[in-house]
Design a protein around this motif. Structure first.
Motif, PDB file in Angstrom:
ATOM      1  N   VAL A 158     -12.142  13.557  63.794  1.00  0.00           N
ATOM      2  CA  VAL A 158     -11.754  14.874  64.306  1.00  0.00           C
ATOM      3  C   VAL A 158     -13.016  15.738  64.344  1.00  0.00           C
ATOM      4  O   VAL A 158     -13.605  16.040  63.309  1.00  0.00           O
ATOM      5  CB  VAL A 158     -10.676  15.527  63.409  1.00  0.00           C
ATOM      6  CG1 VAL A 158     -10.228  16.847  64.000  1.00  0.00           C
ATOM      7  CG2 VAL A 158      -9.500  14.584  63.209  1.00  0.00           C
ATOM      8  N   ASP A 159     -13.418  16.108  65.552  1.00  0.00           N
ATOM      9  CA  ASP A 159     -14.587  16.977  65.730  1.00  0.00           C
ATOM     10  C   ASP A 159     -14.138  18.429  65.727  1.00  0.00           C
ATOM     11  O   ASP A 159     -12.962  18.737  65.921  1.00  0.00           O
ATOM     12  CB  ASP A 159     -15.285  16.674  67.065  1.00  0.00           C
ATOM     13  CG  ASP A 159     -15.965  15.325  67.061  1.00  0.00           C
ATOM     14  OD1 ASP A 159     -16.579  14.981  66.042  1.00  0.00           O
ATOM     15  OD2 ASP A 159     -15.862  14.616  68.078  1.00  0.00           O
ATOM     16  N   ASN A 160     -15.072  19.306  65.547  1.00  0.00           N
ATOM     17  CA  ASN A 160     -14.829  20.745  65.632  1.00  0.00           C
ATOM     18  C   ASN A 160     -13.780  21.250  64.650  1.00  0.00           C
ATOM     19  O   ASN A 160     -12.945  22.084  64.998  1.00  0.00           O
ATOM     20  CB  ASN A 160     -14.459  21.145  67.064  1.00  0.00           C
ATOM     21  CG  ASN A 160     -15.596  20.898  68.014  1.00  0.00           C
ATOM     22  OD1 ASN A 160     -16.761  21.074  67.665  1.00  0.00           O
ATOM     23  ND2 ASN A 160     -15.278  20.470  69.228  1.00  0.00           N
ATOM     24  N   CYS A 161     -13.815  20.740  63.442  1.00  0.00           N
ATOM     25  CA  CYS A 161     -12.987  21.298  62.376  1.00  0.00           C
ATOM     26  C   CYS A 161     -13.700  22.522  61.825  1.00  0.00           C
ATOM     27  O   CYS A 161     -14.925  22.596  61.855  1.00  0.00           O
ATOM     28  CB  CYS A 161     -12.797  20.273  61.261  1.00  0.00           C
ATOM     29  SG  CYS A 161     -11.842  18.849  61.782  1.00  0.00           S
ATOM     30  N   GLU A 191     -17.393  17.638  61.181  1.00  0.00           N
ATOM     31  CA  GLU A 191     -16.696  16.434  61.642  1.00  0.00           C
ATOM     32  C   GLU A 191     -15.930  15.895  60.440  1.00  0.00           C
ATOM     33  O   GLU A 191     -16.470  15.816  59.335  1.00  0.00           O
ATOM     34  CB  GLU A 191     -17.700  15.392  62.129  1.00  0.00           C
ATOM     35  CG  GLU A 191     -17.088  14.071  62.516  1.00  0.00           C
ATOM     36  CD  GLU A 191     -18.143  13.074  62.956  1.00  0.00           C
ATOM     37  OE1 GLU A 191     -18.093  11.933  62.482  1.00  0.00           O
ATOM     38  OE2 GLU A 191     -19.024  13.449  63.761  1.00  0.00           O
ATOM     39  N   VAL A 192     -14.680  15.528  60.669  1.00  0.00           N
ATOM     40  CA  VAL A 192     -13.843  14.997  59.592  1.00  0.00           C
ATOM     41  C   VAL A 192     -13.334  13.624  60.006  1.00  0.00           C
ATOM     42  O   VAL A 192     -12.824  13.452  61.108  1.00  0.00           O
ATOM     43  CB  VAL A 192     -12.672  15.955  59.288  1.00  0.00           C
ATOM     44  CG1 VAL A 192     -11.739  15.360  58.258  1.00  0.00           C
ATOM     45  CG2 VAL A 192     -13.196  17.303  58.821  1.00  0.00           C
ATOM     46  N   ARG A 193     -13.492  12.666  59.109  1.00  0.00           N
ATOM     47  CA  ARG A 193     -13.051  11.292  59.368  1.00  0.00           C
ATOM     48  C   ARG A 193     -11.843  10.987  58.495  1.00  0.00           C
ATOM     49  O   ARG A 193     -11.916  11.066  57.274  1.00  0.00           O
ATOM     50  CB  ARG A 193     -14.184  10.314  59.069  1.00  0.00           C
ATOM     51  CG  ARG A 193     -15.390  10.554  59.963  1.00  0.00           C
ATOM     52  CD  ARG A 193     -16.555   9.715  59.553  1.00  0.00           C
ATOM     53  NE  ARG A 193     -17.704   9.956  60.404  1.00  0.00           N
ATOM     54  CZ  ARG A 193     -18.913   9.521  60.148  1.00  0.00           C
ATOM     55  NH1 ARG A 193     -19.150   8.828  59.047  1.00  0.00           N
ATOM     56  NH2 ARG A 193     -19.911   9.776  60.978  1.00  0.00           N
ATOM     57  N   LEU A 194     -10.742  10.650  59.153  1.00  0.00           N
ATOM     58  CA  LEU A 194      -9.491  10.348  58.462  1.00  0.00           C
ATOM     59  C   LEU A 194      -9.302   8.835  58.431  1.00  0.00           C
ATOM     60  O   LEU A 194      -9.062   8.209  59.462  1.00  0.00           O
ATOM     61  CB  LEU A 194      -8.310  11.014  59.184  1.00  0.00           C
ATOM     62  CG  LEU A 194      -8.434  12.520  59.396  1.00  0.00           C
ATOM     63  CD1 LEU A 194      -7.303  13.029  60.264  1.00  0.00           C
ATOM     64  CD2 LEU A 194      -8.477  13.250  58.071  1.00  0.00           C
ATOM     65  N   VAL A 224     -20.432  16.132  57.864  1.00  0.00           N
ATOM     66  CA  VAL A 224     -19.449  15.061  58.055  1.00  0.00           C
ATOM     67  C   VAL A 224     -18.741  14.839  56.728  1.00  0.00           C
ATOM     68  O   VAL A 224     -19.390  14.662  55.691  1.00  0.00           O
ATOM     69  CB  VAL A 224     -20.125  13.751  58.517  1.00  0.00           C
ATOM     70  CG1 VAL A 224     -19.090  12.647  58.676  1.00  0.00           C
ATOM     71  CG2 VAL A 224     -20.884  13.968  59.818  1.00  0.00           C
ATOM     72  N   PHE A 225     -17.404  14.851  56.778  1.00  0.00           N
ATOM     73  CA  PHE A 225     -16.590  14.626  55.590  1.00  0.00           C
ATOM     74  C   PHE A 225     -15.689  13.422  55.815  1.00  0.00           C
ATOM     75  O   PHE A 225     -15.103  13.258  56.884  1.00  0.00           O
ATOM     76  CB  PHE A 225     -15.723  15.854  55.288  1.00  0.00           C
ATOM     77  CG  PHE A 225     -16.516  17.045  54.865  1.00  0.00           C
ATOM     78  CD1 PHE A 225     -16.762  17.290  53.528  1.00  0.00           C
ATOM     79  CD2 PHE A 225     -17.046  17.907  55.800  1.00  0.00           C
ATOM     80  CE1 PHE A 225     -17.514  18.393  53.128  1.00  0.00           C
ATOM     81  CE2 PHE A 225     -17.796  19.011  55.420  1.00  0.00           C
ATOM     82  CZ  PHE A 225     -18.028  19.246  54.080  1.00  0.00           C
TER      83      PHE A 225
END
Length: 102
Positions: free
Chosen positions: A46-49, A15-18, A85-86
């Motif tokens: 953004v899930d599923n990175c 999971e990536v948080r922008l 999670v990033f």
């Protein structure tokens, strides 16, 4: 620089948080009624990175550069080995400029 493509079969999901500015500075800091002008797009999840498999060994607060997106760190609270999670800590600015029509 070198772009490193990751084969999907060998990649790890994350999971990536922008994060963006919390205040919508284009409209001004305050609304007409005096309340803060909060940017509704200050967080995009953004899930599923897909990321390189070696990153799954990362520890909380370890940081990485993700191509064309910025620098990210492992979330110290929500990230687990099963659900990485990033958080984006610095975005990259583009140096591209449209040519002038002079």
């Amino acid at each position: 620089g070198t772009i490193h493509w990751v084969p999907a079969k060998e990649a790890v999901k994350a999971e990536v948080r922008l994060y963006e500015n919390i205040i919508d500075e284009e409209k001004g800091v305050y609304n007409e009624d005096g309340t803060m002008n909060i940017n509704p797009n200050s967080l995009t999840v953004v899930d599923n990175c897909y990321i390189e498999e070696s990153v799954k060994e990362a520890k909380p607060l370890d940081s990485f550069q993700f191509v064309r997106q910025g620098f990210f760190c492992v979330d110290a609270k929500d990230s687990t080995p099963e659900h990485l999670v990033f958080n984006r800590i610095v975005s990259l600015k583009s140096s591209f400029k449209l040519p002038s029509n002079n």
